[in-house]
Design a protein around this motif. Sequence first.
Motif, PDB file in Angstrom:
ATOM      1  N   PRO A  64       0.270   7.119  -1.974  1.00 16.65           N
ATOM      2  CA  PRO A  64       1.661   6.900  -1.584  1.00 16.65           C
ATOM      3  C   PRO A  64       2.306   5.714  -2.292  1.00 16.65           C
ATOM      4  CG  PRO A  64       0.165   6.306   0.209  1.00 16.65           C
ATOM      5  CD  PRO A  64      -0.650   7.041  -0.813  1.00 16.65           C
ATOM      6  N   LEU A  65       1.509   4.788  -2.810  1.00 18.54           N
ATOM      7  CA  LEU A  65       2.065   3.686  -3.589  1.00 18.54           C
ATOM      8  C   LEU A  65       2.775   4.198  -4.837  1.00 18.54           C
ATOM      9  CD1 LEU A  65       2.215   0.550  -3.794  1.00 18.54           C
ATOM     10  CD2 LEU A  65       0.176   0.687  -5.242  1.00 18.54           C
TER      11      LEU A  65
ATOM     12  N   ALA B 117      10.833  -1.541 -10.698  1.00 22.89           N
ATOM     13  CA  ALA B 117       9.942  -2.222 -11.643  1.00 22.89           C
ATOM     14  C   ALA B 117       8.735  -2.819 -10.922  1.00 22.89           C
ATOM     15  CB  ALA B 117      10.708  -3.312 -12.388  1.00 22.89           C
ATOM     16  N   VAL B 118       8.962  -3.378  -9.733  1.00 17.85           N
ATOM     17  CA  VAL B 118       7.854  -3.919  -8.945  1.00 17.85           C
ATOM     18  C   VAL B 118       6.884  -2.817  -8.551  1.00 17.85           C
ATOM     19  CG1 VAL B 118       7.245  -4.958  -6.724  1.00 17.85           C
ATOM     20  CG2 VAL B 118       9.088  -5.933  -8.094  1.00 17.85           C
ATOM     21  N   ARG B 119       7.417  -1.686  -8.097  1.00 17.95           N
ATOM     22  CA  ARG B 119       6.533  -0.595  -7.693  1.00 17.95           C
ATOM     23  C   ARG B 119       5.724  -0.083  -8.886  1.00 17.95           C
ATOM     24  NH1 ARG B 119       6.432   2.349  -3.301  1.00 17.95           N
ATOM     25  NH2 ARG B 119       6.492   0.235  -2.455  1.00 17.95           N
ATOM     26  N   PHE B 120       6.358   0.039 -10.050  1.00 19.42           N
ATOM     27  CA  PHE B 120       5.650   0.446 -11.266  1.00 19.42           C
ATOM     28  C   PHE B 120       4.515  -0.546 -11.550  1.00 19.42           C
ATOM     29  CE2 PHE B 120       5.027   1.967 -15.547  1.00 19.42           C
ATOM     30  CZ  PHE B 120       5.621   3.232 -15.594  1.00 19.42           C
ATOM     31  N   ALA B 121       4.810  -1.833 -11.402  1.00 16.71           N
ATOM     32  CA  ALA B 121       3.793  -2.868 -11.643  1.00 16.71           C
ATOM     33  C   ALA B 121       2.673  -2.811 -10.607  1.00 16.71           C
ATOM     34  CB  ALA B 121       4.451  -4.248 -11.627  1.00 16.71           C
ATOM     35  N   GLN B 122       3.013  -2.541  -9.360  1.00 16.36           N
ATOM     36  CA  GLN B 122       1.988  -2.454  -8.317  1.00 16.36           C
ATOM     37  C   GLN B 122       0.990  -1.342  -8.617  1.00 16.36           C
ATOM     38  OE1 GLN B 122       4.777  -2.068  -5.009  1.00 16.36           O
ATOM     39  NE2 GLN B 122       4.175  -4.073  -4.204  1.00 16.36           N
ATOM     40  N   VAL B 123       1.488  -0.210  -9.073  1.00 23.35           N
ATOM     41  CA  VAL B 123       0.596   0.894  -9.419  1.00 23.35           C
ATOM     42  C   VAL B 123      -0.252   0.516 -10.628  1.00 23.35           C
ATOM     43  CG1 VAL B 123       0.459   3.318 -10.109  1.00 23.35           C
ATOM     44  CG2 VAL B 123       2.201   2.596  -8.465  1.00 23.35           C
ATOM     45  N   SER B 124       0.382  -0.070 -11.630  1.00 21.68           N
ATOM     46  CA  SER B 124      -0.329  -0.500 -12.831  1.00 21.68           C
ATOM     47  C   SER B 124      -1.478  -1.449 -12.492  1.00 21.68           C
ATOM     48  CB  SER B 124       0.660  -1.184 -13.781  1.00 21.68           C
ATOM     49  OG  SER B 124      -0.004  -1.843 -14.834  1.00 21.68           O
ATOM     50  N   LEU B 125      -1.219  -2.403 -11.632  1.00 21.25           N
ATOM     51  CA  LEU B 125      -2.232  -3.402 -11.295  1.00 21.25           C
ATOM     52  C   LEU B 125      -3.336  -2.806 -10.430  1.00 21.25           C
ATOM     53  CD1 LEU B 125       0.152  -6.397 -10.598  1.00 21.25           C
ATOM     54  CD2 LEU B 125      -1.448  -6.194 -12.515  1.00 21.25           C
ATOM     55  N   LYS B 126      -2.963  -1.967  -9.464  1.00 21.04           N
ATOM     56  CA  LYS B 126      -3.984  -1.382  -8.597  1.00 21.04           C
ATOM     57  C   LYS B 126      -4.972  -0.550  -9.396  1.00 21.04           C
ATOM     58  CE  LYS B 126      -4.698   1.614  -4.575  1.00 21.04           C
ATOM     59  NZ  LYS B 126      -4.067   2.317  -3.420  1.00 21.04           N
TER      60      LYS B 126
ATOM     61  N   ASP C 272       0.814  -1.223   0.000  1.00 20.00           N
ATOM     62  CA  ASP C 272       0.000   0.000   0.000  1.00 20.00           C
ATOM     63  C   ASP C 272       0.846   1.271   0.000  1.00 20.00           C
ATOM     64  OD1 ASP C 272       0.994   0.007   2.576  1.00 20.00           O
ATOM     65  OD2 ASP C 272      -0.963   0.024   3.569  1.00 20.00           O
ATOM     66  N   GLY C 273       2.169   1.132   0.015  1.00 18.57           N
ATOM     67  CA  GLY C 273       3.041   2.301  -0.072  1.00 18.57           C
ATOM     68  C   GLY C 273       3.148   3.126   1.187  1.00 18.57           C
ATOM     69  N   THR C 274       2.715   2.606   2.323  1.00 14.43           N
ATOM     70  CA  THR C 274       2.742   3.410   3.548  1.00 14.43           C
ATOM     71  C   THR C 274       4.068   3.312   4.295  1.00 14.43           C
ATOM     72  OG1 THR C 274       1.743   1.586   4.797  1.00 14.43           O
ATOM     73  CG2 THR C 274       0.253   3.255   3.874  1.00 14.43           C
ATOM     74  N   LYS C 275       4.908   2.359   3.922  1.00 12.32           N
ATOM     75  CA  LYS C 275       6.215   2.218   4.559  1.00 12.32           C
ATOM     76  C   LYS C 275       7.275   2.930   3.726  1.00 12.32           C
ATOM     77  CE  LYS C 275       4.830  -2.262   6.441  1.00 12.32           C
ATOM     78  NZ  LYS C 275       5.086  -3.731   6.421  1.00 12.32           N
TER      79      LYS C 275
END
Length: 255
Positions: A193-194, A227-236, A54-57
């Motif tokens: 924040p993600l 790359a993982v963070r980019f993918a997390q945003v894309s998927l969310k 969730d990008g909070t850390k």
Amino acid sequence: MRLRGGAASAAAMLGMVLVLAGCENVDLSGDGGPSGSVPATGSGRATSPLDNPDGTKPGLAPLTSDADRAEARDLIEKVATKGRGPRTGYDRDKFGYAWMDSAPGGIPFARNGCDTRNDLLKRDGEDLRFRSGSDCVVSSMTLRDPYTGRTIDWAKSRATTVQIDHVMPLSYDWQMGASRWPKGKRQDIANDPLNLMPVDGPTNGSKGDSGPASWLPPNKGIRCSYAVRFAQVSLKYELPVTAADKETMLRQCGG
């Protein structure tokens, strides 16, 4: 919750080392903070994006184990692809004003009485100092910048030396489908924040609205995490990426 073997004992050992040896590269002077600014302690410790959905850390820790990099590739494989659409009609204001505290979609930190930029500085900064009379406005801090690997002693008087990067840039979002979204959803992705990372200002400026095929952080050690963070945003947000971007993202994690 993902469990890491030996995490508790490692944390205890690290705490003992810090007590005995002190911390390097931490600005204790409060340079640039106004008289009477209030000191506080920020976490500032980089977190694996796999443990931070969730990008909070804070931060963006490297992914180095074979298991983590395999998990990263599995996540990136879920991202859809399509061609990048036109930029026609894009305007930053269509994602809300910067940095609003009233994004409507229930994203973390929204409507907490503090604007998004300061929320992110508090999330990632260390040795935080606040403007006198405020527990929101950060006046100085130390940032361990994931994109360059450098430690930045930042003060509000030099505000642009640290910028908040939209990992998946807003113009990119627009071209990949956000142009058809209701404004509230665009406000969410702009303040989620993600999708946000405090980083070295000039480095962020060099990125522009590039996807991973055109731009990656200079710090090679965190490129898989990026790359993982980019993918997390894309998927969310159910936004595709270009085929070239997905290929590049997989390659950063050994794919």
